[in-house]
Write a protein that holds these residues in place. Structure first.
Motif, mmCIF file in Angstrom:
data_model
loop_
_atom_site.group_PDB
_atom_site.id
_atom_site.type_symbol
_atom_site.label_atom_id
_atom_site.label_comp_id
_atom_site.label_asym_id
_atom_site.label_seq_id
_atom_site.Cartn_x
_atom_site.Cartn_y
_atom_site.Cartn_z
ATOM 1 N N GLU A 34 -5.584 -10.434 -3.713
ATOM 2 C CA GLU A 34 -6.220 -11.071 -3.855
ATOM 3 C C GLU A 34 -6.765 -12.076 -2.205
ATOM 4 O OE1 GLU A 34 -3.008 -15.307 -3.132
ATOM 5 O OE2 GLU A 34 -3.210 -15.084 -5.144
ATOM 6 N N ASN A 35 -6.671 -11.117 -1.585
ATOM 7 C CA ASN A 35 -7.718 -11.652 -0.388
ATOM 8 C C ASN A 35 -8.811 -11.171 -0.513
ATOM 9 O OD1 ASN A 35 -7.115 -12.666 2.795
ATOM 10 N ND2 ASN A 35 -7.989 -10.288 3.248
ATOM 11 N N LYS A 87 -3.274 -20.861 -0.460
ATOM 12 C CA LYS A 87 -3.696 -19.133 -1.320
ATOM 13 C C LYS A 87 -4.636 -19.927 -1.799
ATOM 14 C CE LYS A 87 1.210 -17.015 -0.417
ATOM 15 N NZ LYS A 87 2.387 -16.513 -1.003
ATOM 16 N N ARG A 99 -10.233 -10.619 -3.120
ATOM 17 C CA ARG A 99 -11.542 -11.215 -4.023
ATOM 18 C C ARG A 99 -11.419 -12.598 -3.372
ATOM 19 N NH1 ARG A 99 -7.284 -9.816 -8.122
ATOM 20 N NH2 ARG A 99 -7.744 -7.213 -9.131
ATOM 21 N N THR A 158 -9.240 -16.478 -7.590
ATOM 22 C CA THR A 158 -10.024 -15.497 -7.187
ATOM 23 C C THR A 158 -10.501 -14.799 -8.305
ATOM 24 O OG1 THR A 158 -8.199 -14.820 -6.368
ATOM 25 C CG2 THR A 158 -8.962 -15.670 -4.712
ATOM 26 N N SER A 159 -9.244 -14.296 -9.534
ATOM 27 C CA SER A 159 -9.836 -14.075 -10.936
ATOM 28 C C SER A 159 -11.707 -14.010 -10.778
ATOM 29 C CB SER A 159 -8.381 -13.600 -11.327
ATOM 30 O OG SER A 159 -7.712 -13.074 -11.062
ATOM 31 N N GLN A 179 -9.078 -9.625 -15.150
ATOM 32 C CA GLN A 179 -9.384 -10.648 -15.196
ATOM 33 C C GLN A 179 -9.103 -11.798 -16.200
ATOM 34 O OE1 GLN A 179 -9.705 -10.492 -11.770
ATOM 35 N NE2 GLN A 179 -9.828 -8.308 -11.380
ATOM 36 N N LYS A 236 -0.517 -7.099 -3.998
ATOM 37 C CA LYS A 236 -0.980 -7.943 -3.854
ATOM 38 C C LYS A 236 -1.302 -9.012 -3.821
ATOM 39 C CE LYS A 236 2.565 -9.154 -6.230
ATOM 40 N NZ LYS A 236 3.595 -9.994 -7.540
ATOM 41 N N PRO A 263 -5.255 -17.391 -8.330
ATOM 42 C CA PRO A 263 -5.020 -17.038 -9.411
ATOM 43 C C PRO A 263 -6.692 -17.349 -9.286
ATOM 44 C CG PRO A 263 -4.406 -18.365 -10.657
ATOM 45 C CD PRO A 263 -4.086 -18.569 -8.668
#
Length: 402
Positions: A244-245, A314, A247, A319-320, A391, A240, A317
């Motif tokens: 995340e990184n 961070k 995206r 990034t989705s 996504q 995960k 989400p």
């Protein structure tokens, strides 16, 4: 959010521009523009990586203590944008941007010392062993197993859609080390040597005829215990983090801007079939303007995510959302390029590569020659790295709270 560059940031941008003007070889730029796949071939990518490594800029997303530049999020964005606008090839993301952050965030000191310098030098070329024939979007259902036997694991299973596995000597793999617990809890993250018995790489050709992805079979493959990253059962957490990184660690808008600018310039010399130029056609201009607005919106969202990262937060989400927008825009821009060239944009030569002395002769021009292949390959954008449906589900649950 203030998106104006400070004097120091503007000076950094000028430094990057000057470097690109002096050090980006014309043949590398031409090769990148004639590459229809997402990942450029190593004969281009690794050469460019070496030039950047000599400059000390290859690990531009890494902290200084592990051999990186230690650049701020704004500097990283400036670098990516200037590289895109200069026509530089994409960097080898699998090593630099995916496994490297995992190693320096979750790995041991021995793993950092062993693997990170070899990523920068190009000695190790990585591929990603995540998806399986029956575990793509539902990655937690993976069946590949890693059984601990003394000081090593024995790996059995298969991975699919494995980009550049035919070039790679290393693979980072998600495997099940415990089948008795909740499926996400029994997964571990392993670093695997590809140059050993038991590994078979079978090519998968794309619709365009490109060999970019593969299926990898593993039969009693040996993985030393010291090549487990993190703890057993921590693989899902690490995956995960990696996704995340992936995206949120890069910006897609600059490359889309470059391609859209190139299409607009080319359209000024293309006839509309009615005595004028396509660039002046009102329907064409409306279509380009719509895409331009979409790409600009994506860039602003990516800058907002960079602002979060700059504050120590961070990526989140959101990034989705960038993955979803970038995938759809990429497909629309590539379709626009096909339409730009009309019948010439439908040519699909089977020979590869489409650059260099042995490239097939194009009909009309090199840009027309690559258009259809690029369009066909970009159909995968809405699938890889998490499908559009995945996504949208993430956005609905974690962003909109539905």
């Amino acid at each position: 959010m203030d998106i104006e560059l400070t004097p120091e940031e503007a000076a950094f941008r000028d430094e990057v521009r000057a470097f690109l003007a002096a050090k980006l070889p014309e043949n590398i730029r031409d090769g990148a523009s004639s590459s229809p796949t997402v990942f450029v071939e190593p004969d281009i990518g690794q050469v460019w990586n070496g030039i950047l490594n000599e400059q000390g800029w290859l690990g531009y997303q890494w902290p200084t203590e592990v051999g990186g530049t230690g650049w701020s999020p704004v500097q990283r964005y400036i670098f990516e944008k200037e590289c895109a606008l200069a026509g530089a090839p994409n960097l080898t993301v699998l090593g630099l941007k995916l496994v490297a952050p995992v190693v320096f965030s979750f790995g041991t000191e021995a793993q950092r010392e062993k693997y990170l310098p070899r990523i920068l030098s190009g000695e190790d070329y990585w591929c990603q062993g995540f998806s399986e024939p029956n575990a793509g979007s539902d990655l937690a259902s993976l069946k590949t197993t890693a059984v601990k036997k003394g000081d090593h694991y024995v790996l059995n299973g298969s991975k699919i859609w494995t980009t550049h596995a035919h070039w790679a000597n290393k693979m980072f793999v998600l495997a099940r080390t415990d089948g008795t617990v909740k499926k996400q809890a029994g997964i571990s993250f392993l670093l695997v040597d590809m140059d050993q018995p038991g590994i078979t790489v079978r090519p998968i050709l794309t619709m365009a005829g490109d060999h970019e992805v593969n299926q990898v079979f593993m039969e009693d493959v040996i993985v030393p215990a010291e090549d487990l990253v993190g703890e057993e059962g921590q693989g899902w957490t690490i995956a995960k983090f990696l996704l995340e990184n992936e995206r949120g660690g890069s910006c897609h808008a600059p490359k889309l801007i470059y391609d859209l600018d190139d299409i607009e310039r080319t359209a000024k010399g293309v006839s509309d079939g009615r005595g004028g130029m396509l660039a002046d056609d009102i329907d064409w201009r409306r279509r380009v303007a719509k895409l331009r607005l979409g790409v600009t919106s994506l860039e602003i969202i990516e800058l907002k995510i960079l602002s979060r990262i700059a504050k120590g937060q961070k990526p989140g989400p959101q990034t989705s959302l960038t993955k979803l927008l970038a995938s759809n825009l990429r497909q629309e821009v590539d379709l626009l390029a096909v339409d730009l060239f009309g019948p010439a944009g439908l040519q699909l030569p089977t020979a590869r590569p489409l650059y260099g002395d042995n490239a097939p002769a194009p009909f009309r021009c090199e840009k027309a020659q690559v258009a259809a292949a690029r369009y066909l390959n970009s159909r995968a954008w809405t699938i890889f790295g998490g499908t559009n449906e995945v996504q949208r589900t993430i956005i609905a649950k974690t962003v909109l709270g539905l």
